[in-house]
Write a protein that holds these residues in place. Structure first.
Motif, mmCIF file in Angstrom:
data_model
loop_
_atom_site.group_PDB
_atom_site.id
_atom_site.type_symbol
_atom_site.label_atom_id
_atom_site.label_comp_id
_atom_site.label_asym_id
_atom_site.label_seq_id
_atom_site.Cartn_x
_atom_site.Cartn_y
_atom_site.Cartn_z
ATOM 1 N N UNK A 139 56.403 43.088 55.026
ATOM 2 C CA UNK A 139 55.099 43.574 55.492
ATOM 3 C C UNK A 139 54.199 43.856 54.300
ATOM 4 N N UNK A 140 52.890 43.798 54.522
ATOM 5 C CA UNK A 140 51.977 44.203 53.445
ATOM 6 C C UNK A 140 52.151 45.683 53.149
ATOM 7 N N UNK A 141 52.096 46.030 51.884
ATOM 8 C CA UNK A 141 52.197 47.441 51.510
ATOM 9 C C UNK A 141 51.080 48.236 52.157
ATOM 10 N N UNK A 142 49.898 47.641 52.246
ATOM 11 C CA UNK A 142 48.752 48.332 52.824
ATOM 12 C C UNK A 142 48.929 48.603 54.309
ATOM 13 N N UNK A 143 49.883 47.894 54.961
ATOM 14 C CA UNK A 143 50.082 48.074 56.396
ATOM 15 C C UNK A 143 50.998 49.243 56.696
ATOM 16 N N UNK A 146 57.308 50.922 54.216
ATOM 17 C CA UNK A 146 57.890 51.958 53.364
ATOM 18 C C UNK A 146 58.122 51.414 51.969
ATOM 19 N N UNK A 147 57.246 51.735 51.054
ATOM 20 C CA UNK A 147 57.367 51.255 49.676
ATOM 21 C C UNK A 147 58.169 52.249 48.851
ATOM 22 N N UNK A 148 59.118 51.785 48.032
ATOM 23 C CA UNK A 148 59.845 52.685 47.150
ATOM 24 C C UNK A 148 58.908 53.296 46.103
ATOM 25 N N UNK A 149 59.408 54.257 45.400
ATOM 26 C CA UNK A 149 58.617 54.883 44.338
ATOM 27 C C UNK A 149 58.209 53.830 43.312
ATOM 28 N N UNK A 150 56.946 53.784 42.911
ATOM 29 C CA UNK A 150 56.502 52.754 41.960
ATOM 30 C C UNK A 150 57.147 52.939 40.592
ATOM 31 N N UNK A 151 57.329 51.794 39.934
ATOM 32 C CA UNK A 151 57.860 51.830 38.577
ATOM 33 C C UNK A 151 56.802 52.417 37.636
ATOM 34 N N UNK A 157 50.993 45.389 40.743
ATOM 35 C CA UNK A 157 50.830 46.220 41.935
ATOM 36 C C UNK A 157 51.483 45.501 43.106
ATOM 37 N N UNK A 158 52.506 46.077 43.727
ATOM 38 C CA UNK A 158 53.170 45.400 44.848
ATOM 39 C C UNK A 158 52.202 45.203 46.014
ATOM 40 N N UNK A 159 52.268 44.022 46.617
ATOM 41 C CA UNK A 159 51.432 43.729 47.782
ATOM 42 C C UNK A 159 52.246 43.632 49.060
ATOM 43 N N UNK A 160 53.540 43.288 48.914
ATOM 44 C CA UNK A 160 54.423 43.138 50.071
ATOM 45 C C UNK A 160 55.766 43.797 49.765
ATOM 46 N N UNK A 161 56.445 44.260 50.811
ATOM 47 C CA UNK A 161 57.748 44.905 50.635
ATOM 48 C C UNK A 161 58.599 44.609 51.865
ATOM 49 N N UNK A 162 59.917 44.387 51.642
ATOM 50 C CA UNK A 162 60.768 44.104 52.794
ATOM 51 C C UNK A 162 61.309 45.402 53.385
ATOM 52 N N UNK A 163 61.776 45.299 54.631
ATOM 53 C CA UNK A 163 62.161 46.482 55.395
ATOM 54 C C UNK A 163 63.594 46.937 55.142
ATOM 55 N N UNK A 164 64.383 46.164 54.410
ATOM 56 C CA UNK A 164 65.792 46.530 54.231
ATOM 57 C C UNK A 164 66.009 47.335 52.953
ATOM 58 N N UNK A 165 66.020 46.644 51.838
ATOM 59 C CA UNK A 165 66.299 47.333 50.575
ATOM 60 C C UNK A 165 65.054 47.502 49.716
#
Length: 202
Positions: A139-143, A146-151, A157-165
């Motif tokens: 999913x888009x991070x903006x949507x 659940x984004x992990x803590x940024x490095x 800048x992360x734009x997408x993140x998966x729902x598992x890990x």
């Protein structure tokens, strides 16, 4: 010990069984041959364009993302802002170092999208919305995914993140270094035709 002689009725029964067994074997053989010949002579040949799905996308606002379903898989369609395009095109060694596969040499995309933007037109980013780690939805991070803590001091800048890990990808679907996923998001064969997206040819 003598073997009892078969009666004429037994002989006829055995003969019928043999005929039936041979007929079944012949039917199975002919069916197999028919299937292989049909597949070989079918119109779908390697390299032929496959029928595509056409979707209207000119109603997507600049900076917005839409997810649609194609061949049972979710597909992300994002209309990039001019700033996002300029950022992806800029030469940035620090950004490249923060990506696992910055040139997408180990990842899947059509030749027409084999650029820093990973798109056939700069304004549009199209990718299969399935992570390359566990195959989880992306999913888009903006949507609100659940984004992990940024490095700290990350150049990307992360734009997408998966729902598992929580593997993160940039605006071109490239996975960040150090994530569980080891390949960038898959960019399917597609083209932009006026205000429409055509997935898979056609």
């Amino acid at each position: 010990m003598s073997i009892p002689e078969r009666s004429p009725e037994d002989e006829r029964r055995l003969l019928r069984l043999r005929v039936i067994a041979k007929a079944m074997l012949a039917t199975a053989f002919l069916t197999t041959v028919f299937v292989f010949v049909s597949a070989f002579l079918s119109g779908d040949k390697p390299g032929d364009p496959t029928p595509g799905m056409r979707v209207t996308i000119d109603d997507i606002a600049i900076g917005d993302t839409r997810t649609l379903i194609w061949e049972g898989r979710p597909v992300i369609v994002q209309r990039r802002t001019p700033d996002a395009i300029a950022a992806l095109r800029s030469e940035d060694p620090a950004r490249d170092a923060a990506l696992r596969d910055p040139r997408s040499t180990r990842s899947e995309q059509p030749d027409s999208a084999d650029t820093a933007l990973r798109s056939v037109q700069p304004e549009w980013f199209v990718a299969i919305a399935i992570g390359t780690d566990y195959g989880c939805p992306v999913k888009p991070v903006a949507a609100g995914a659940a984004e992990p803590e940024p490095e700290p001091e990350s150049a990307v800048t992360p734009a997408f993140v998966d729902d598992c890990r929580g593997s993160r990808y940039d605006a071109a679907g490239r996975v960040l270094a150090g994530e569980f996923a080891d390949k960038n998001l898959v960019v399917p064969a597609h083209r932009i035709d006026g205000g429409s997206l055509v997935l898979g040819g056609g």
